[in-house]
Design a protein around this motif. Structure first.
Motif, PDB file in Angstrom:
ATOM      1  N   ARG A 154     -41.054  20.277  15.315  1.00 21.98           N
ATOM      2  CA  ARG A 154     -39.884  20.489  14.454  1.00 21.98           C
ATOM      3  C   ARG A 154     -38.576  20.297  15.235  1.00 21.98           C
ATOM      4  NH1 ARG A 154     -40.549  25.499  10.357  1.00 21.98           N
ATOM      5  NH2 ARG A 154     -42.791  25.763  10.437  1.00 21.98           N
ATOM      6  N   LEU A 155     -38.527  20.839  16.447  1.00 22.50           N
ATOM      7  CA  LEU A 155     -37.324  20.707  17.279  1.00 22.50           C
ATOM      8  C   LEU A 155     -37.047  19.235  17.577  1.00 22.50           C
ATOM      9  CD1 LEU A 155     -35.333  22.454  19.372  1.00 22.50           C
ATOM     10  CD2 LEU A 155     -36.835  21.328  20.980  1.00 22.50           C
TER      11      LEU A 155
ATOM     12  N   ALA B 255     -29.557  27.939  17.834  1.00 27.83           N
ATOM     13  CA  ALA B 255     -29.252  28.779  16.666  1.00 27.83           C
ATOM     14  C   ALA B 255     -29.235  27.945  15.393  1.00 27.83           C
ATOM     15  CB  ALA B 255     -27.919  29.488  16.875  1.00 27.83           C
ATOM     16  N   GLU B 256     -28.632  26.781  15.447  1.00 29.81           N
ATOM     17  CA  GLU B 256     -28.552  25.885  14.285  1.00 29.81           C
ATOM     18  C   GLU B 256     -29.948  25.455  13.832  1.00 29.81           C
ATOM     19  OE1 GLU B 256     -27.303  21.177  13.846  1.00 29.81           O
ATOM     20  OE2 GLU B 256     -26.360  22.373  15.411  1.00 29.81           O
ATOM     21  N   ILE B 257     -30.772  25.059  14.784  1.00 25.99           N
ATOM     22  CA  ILE B 257     -32.123  24.586  14.455  1.00 25.99           C
ATOM     23  C   ILE B 257     -32.954  25.731  13.894  1.00 25.99           C
ATOM     24  CG2 ILE B 257     -34.246  23.575  15.392  1.00 25.99           C
ATOM     25  CD1 ILE B 257     -32.396  22.258  17.568  1.00 25.99           C
ATOM     26  N   ALA B 258     -32.905  26.875  14.553  1.00 28.05           N
ATOM     27  CA  ALA B 258     -33.675  28.044  14.106  1.00 28.05           C
ATOM     28  C   ALA B 258     -33.266  28.456  12.700  1.00 28.05           C
ATOM     29  CB  ALA B 258     -33.488  29.202  15.080  1.00 28.05           C
ATOM     30  N   GLU B 259     -31.976  28.450  12.437  1.00 25.24           N
ATOM     31  CA  GLU B 259     -31.484  28.845  11.116  1.00 25.24           C
ATOM     32  C   GLU B 259     -31.926  27.862  10.039  1.00 25.24           C
ATOM     33  OE1 GLU B 259     -27.262  29.261   8.754  1.00 25.24           O
ATOM     34  OE2 GLU B 259     -27.291  29.743  10.898  1.00 25.24           O
TER      35      GLU B 259
ATOM     36  N   LYS C 122     -37.727  29.092  24.184  1.00 27.29           N
ATOM     37  CA  LYS C 122     -38.824  28.817  25.119  1.00 27.29           C
ATOM     38  C   LYS C 122     -39.344  27.394  24.936  1.00 27.29           C
ATOM     39  CE  LYS C 122     -40.229  33.622  25.053  1.00 27.29           C
ATOM     40  NZ  LYS C 122     -41.188  34.566  24.487  1.00 27.29           N
ATOM     41  N   VAL C 123     -39.492  26.993  23.697  1.00 27.04           N
ATOM     42  CA  VAL C 123     -39.969  25.649  23.386  1.00 27.04           C
ATOM     43  C   VAL C 123     -38.987  24.607  23.930  1.00 27.04           C
ATOM     44  CG1 VAL C 123     -40.349  24.034  21.472  1.00 27.04           C
ATOM     45  CG2 VAL C 123     -41.342  26.323  21.383  1.00 27.04           C
ATOM     46  N   ALA C 124     -37.698  24.809  23.675  1.00 27.36           N
ATOM     47  CA  ALA C 124     -36.670  23.864  24.130  1.00 27.36           C
ATOM     48  C   ALA C 124     -36.684  23.748  25.653  1.00 27.36           C
ATOM     49  CB  ALA C 124     -35.293  24.296  23.639  1.00 27.36           C
TER      50      ALA C 124
END
Length: 166
Positions: free
Chosen positions: A12-13, A28-32, A43-45
């Motif tokens: 997804r990232l 924050a933008e991606i998570a939101e 952690k993934v990033a």
């Protein structure tokens, strides 16, 4: 076969960053936009950065971007990286006690072929393939379309007229 949440978030990232083109995105933008955990995504990033898939830009207007073109990131390669244990059953792991039927077991071979076939199919796709419905994906994830300036010879007639050009 079931992929881990770590692999899901990784894909997804990467897709999100591929949709941003040359723009930067924040955790924050991606998570939101995906409605997923910011802490897990950090952690993934980090791990995708270590692997060379993601580049980070530090500072006030920093963020994440792809470290290489989406066409150069193979889906099978990412899954192999994020799923270090592709053992479908315990007998795939040599650290486990040997199975009572190991010497004549056909199941282990069948599952091994199935796992290889799964990853072989993924090898046929790149990150670029995953984001082909660009406009729809951008709309669903609230990503504004990128604005690429027109080449000098392709200016709009209004601008050319305002500058006294034709």
């Amino acid at each position: 076969m079931r992929l881990t949440v770590y692999t899901d978030y990784s894909l997804r990232l990467l897709m999100y960053l591929a949709l941003k083109d040359d723009g930067l995105a924040t955790i924050a933008e991606i998570a939101e936009n995906y409605g997923i955990s910011k802490n897990h995504l950090m952690k993934v990033a980090h791990q995708l950065g270590v692997a060379g898939y993601v580049a980070t830009v530090r500072g006030r207007s920093g963020g994440l971007r792809l470290a290489k073109p989406a066409e150069a990131i193979g889906l099978g390669e990412v899954v192999r990286y994020t799923e270090p244990d592709m053992a479908l059953v315990s007998c795939f792991d040599p650290a486990n006690a040997p199975c009572a039927i190991q010497r004549c077991c056909v199941l282990q071979g069948a599952l091994e072929k199935a796992c290889l076939a799964f990853v072989d199919v993924l090898d046929g796709y790149t990150l670029s393939d995953l984001v082909k419905p660009r406009a729809r994906l951008r709309a669903l994830l609230s990503i504004a379309p990128s604005h690429v300036p027109a080449p000098a010879g392709m200016r709009s007639p209004k601008r050319a007229k305002a500058r006294g050009q034709r």
